[in-house]
Design a protein around this motif. Structure first.
Motif, PDB file in Angstrom:
ATOM      1  N   VAL A   1     -19.856 -10.383 -18.462  1.00 58.94           N
ATOM      2  CA  VAL A   1     -20.169  -9.663 -17.230  1.00 58.94           C
ATOM      3  C   VAL A   1     -19.053  -9.854 -16.208  1.00 58.94           C
ATOM      4  N   MET A   2     -18.561 -11.095 -16.066  1.00 55.54           N
ATOM      5  CA  MET A   2     -17.482 -11.345 -15.110  1.00 55.54           C
ATOM      6  C   MET A   2     -16.218 -10.580 -15.504  1.00 55.54           C
ATOM      7  N   LEU A   3     -15.916 -10.513 -16.790  1.00 52.35           N
ATOM      8  CA  LEU A   3     -14.745  -9.763 -17.234  1.00 52.35           C
ATOM      9  C   LEU A   3     -14.905  -8.272 -16.933  1.00 52.35           C
ATOM     10  N   LEU A   4     -16.057  -7.728 -17.234  1.00 52.55           N
ATOM     11  CA  LEU A   4     -16.289  -6.309 -16.945  1.00 52.55           C
ATOM     12  C   LEU A   4     -16.182  -6.034 -15.444  1.00 52.55           C
ATOM     13  N   GLU A   5     -16.720  -6.942 -14.633  1.00 52.60           N
ATOM     14  CA  GLU A   5     -16.606  -6.761 -13.185  1.00 52.60           C
ATOM     15  C   GLU A   5     -15.147  -6.799 -12.759  1.00 52.60           C
ATOM     16  N   GLN A   6     -14.349  -7.699 -13.316  1.00 56.75           N
ATOM     17  CA  GLN A   6     -12.942  -7.795 -12.943  1.00 56.75           C
ATOM     18  C   GLN A   6     -12.139  -6.586 -13.433  1.00 56.75           C
ATOM     19  N   ILE A   7     -12.502  -6.041 -14.574  1.00 62.08           N
ATOM     20  CA  ILE A   7     -11.847  -4.805 -15.025  1.00 62.08           C
ATOM     21  C   ILE A   7     -12.183  -3.677 -14.048  1.00 62.08           C
ATOM     22  N   TYR A   8     -13.461  -3.577 -13.674  1.00 58.86           N
ATOM     23  CA  TYR A   8     -13.839  -2.557 -12.700  1.00 58.86           C
ATOM     24  C   TYR A   8     -13.118  -2.778 -11.368  1.00 58.86           C
ATOM     25  N   ARG A   9     -13.066  -4.014 -10.921  1.00 56.58           N
ATOM     26  CA  ARG A   9     -12.371  -4.326  -9.673  1.00 56.58           C
ATOM     27  C   ARG A   9     -10.898  -3.935  -9.772  1.00 56.58           C
ATOM     28  N   ALA A  10     -10.276  -4.207 -10.936  1.00 59.66           N
ATOM     29  CA  ALA A  10      -8.877  -3.823 -11.144  1.00 59.66           C
ATOM     30  C   ALA A  10      -8.713  -2.310 -11.024  1.00 59.66           C
ATOM     31  N   VAL A  11      -9.626  -1.580 -11.611  1.00 57.76           N
ATOM     32  CA  VAL A  11      -9.585  -0.118 -11.517  1.00 57.76           C
ATOM     33  C   VAL A  11      -9.660   0.313 -10.057  1.00 57.76           C
ATOM     34  N   THR A  12     -10.581  -0.295  -9.306  1.00 61.52           N
ATOM     35  CA  THR A  12     -10.726   0.107  -7.900  1.00 61.52           C
ATOM     36  C   THR A  12      -9.480  -0.249  -7.089  1.00 61.52           C
ATOM     37  N   ILE A  13      -8.850  -1.365  -7.413  1.00 59.94           N
ATOM     38  CA  ILE A  13      -7.606  -1.738  -6.731  1.00 59.94           C
ATOM     39  C   ILE A  13      -6.530  -0.701  -7.025  1.00 59.94           C
ATOM     40  N   LEU A  14      -6.427  -0.303  -8.281  1.00 65.31           N
ATOM     41  CA  LEU A  14      -5.367   0.623  -8.686  1.00 65.31           C
ATOM     42  C   LEU A  14      -5.535   2.023  -8.104  1.00 65.31           C
ATOM     43  N   VAL A  15      -6.770   2.420  -7.815  1.00 63.77           N
ATOM     44  CA  VAL A  15      -7.001   3.764  -7.264  1.00 63.77           C
ATOM     45  C   VAL A  15      -7.324   3.726  -5.765  1.00 63.77           C
ATOM     46  N   ASN A  16      -7.135   2.557  -5.153  1.00 62.70           N
ATOM     47  CA  ASN A  16      -7.400   2.386  -3.720  1.00 62.70           C
ATOM     48  C   ASN A  16      -8.828   2.721  -3.317  1.00 62.70           C
ATOM     49  N   HIS A  17      -9.768   2.371  -4.151  1.00 64.40           N
ATOM     50  CA  HIS A  17     -11.190   2.525  -3.872  1.00 64.40           C
ATOM     51  C   HIS A  17     -11.633   1.369  -2.972  1.00 64.40           C
ATOM     52  N   PRO A  18     -12.555   1.574  -2.057  1.00 70.69           N
ATOM     53  CA  PRO A  18     -12.921   0.505  -1.105  1.00 70.69           C
ATOM     54  C   PRO A  18     -13.749  -0.645  -1.691  1.00 70.69           C
ATOM     55  N   TYR A  19     -14.099  -0.631  -2.967  1.00 71.25           N
ATOM     56  CA  TYR A  19     -14.895  -1.723  -3.555  1.00 71.25           C
ATOM     57  C   TYR A  19     -14.237  -3.075  -3.327  1.00 71.25           C
ATOM     58  N   HIS A  20     -12.929  -3.149  -3.511  1.00 74.21           N
ATOM     59  CA  HIS A  20     -12.204  -4.410  -3.341  1.00 74.21           C
ATOM     60  C   HIS A  20     -11.696  -4.508  -1.915  1.00 74.21           C
ATOM     61  N   ARG A  21     -12.183  -5.491  -1.194  1.00 74.69           N
ATOM     62  CA  ARG A  21     -11.817  -5.627   0.224  1.00 74.69           C
ATOM     63  C   ARG A  21     -11.207  -6.982   0.513  1.00 74.69           C
ATOM     64  N   ALA A  22     -10.182  -7.346  -0.204  1.00 77.02           N
ATOM     65  CA  ALA A  22      -9.577  -8.671   0.003  1.00 77.02           C
ATOM     66  C   ALA A  22      -8.667  -8.704   1.198  1.00 77.02           C
TER      67      ALA A  22
END
Length: 160
Positions: free
Chosen positions: A139-160
């Motif tokens: 689950v953590m890996l899948l979440e990090q893959i999704y987070r990576a996708v959002t980072i790469l497309v500038n989606h607001p999911y990742h707010r670091a």
């Protein structure tokens, strides 16, 4: 680039499986914008061999069976490098940019990976020095893959 997860251990019905399915759908929904053409998950039961080395060897055969010749592999192991989410996203993007057709991420069994698996991998990464159950790691890996996708497309999911 297609992303594949090769894991020892099956997810049983329950909250982990439900959450994994949610992240799989999110990855598939947004992944194409980041250059990811698909997601495949392969899993096998833990080896029943009596000897640790034999269990690791049997599990390694399964894990490597889904890796195309020359394709990059990331191994999840507690001895690996802990990456920030942004660095993980850059790593995925770099492999896609190199023209890799598939990137495989490997989750080992309770005895971990055989040393040859770690040495053949492009990189060994970690979710920290703690030992995690395979269900949570998936689950953590899948979440990090999704987070990576959002980072790469500038989606607001990742707010670091």
């Amino acid at each position: 680039m297609k992303i594949a997860i090769a894991a020892i251990g099956h997810l049983k019905s329950g909250p982990e499986k439900d959450l994994a399915a949610e992240y799989e759908q999110r990855i598939l929904g947004l992944g194409r914008k980041a250059g990811f053409t698909g997601l495949a998950i392969h899993d096998w039961a833990e080896s029943r061999a009596r000897d640790v080395k034999l269990r690791q060897q049997e599990e390694a055969k399964h894990l490597w069976s889904v890796v195309p010749e020359g394709a990059p592999v990331l191994v999840l192991d507690e001895r690996g490098e802990a990456l920030a989410s942004e660095a993980f996203a850059k790593l995925l993007a770099a492999e896609a940019g190199r023209g890799a057709r598939q990137l495989t991420l490997m989750i080992g069994g309770p005895d971990g990976h055989i040393s040859e698996t770690r040495s053949k991998a492009l990189k060994t990464i970690s979710f920290g020095p703690m030992t995690w159950p395979h269900r949570m790691v998936r689950v953590m890996l899948l979440e990090q893959i999704y987070r990576a996708v959002t980072i790469l497309v500038n989606h607001p999911y990742h707010r670091a």
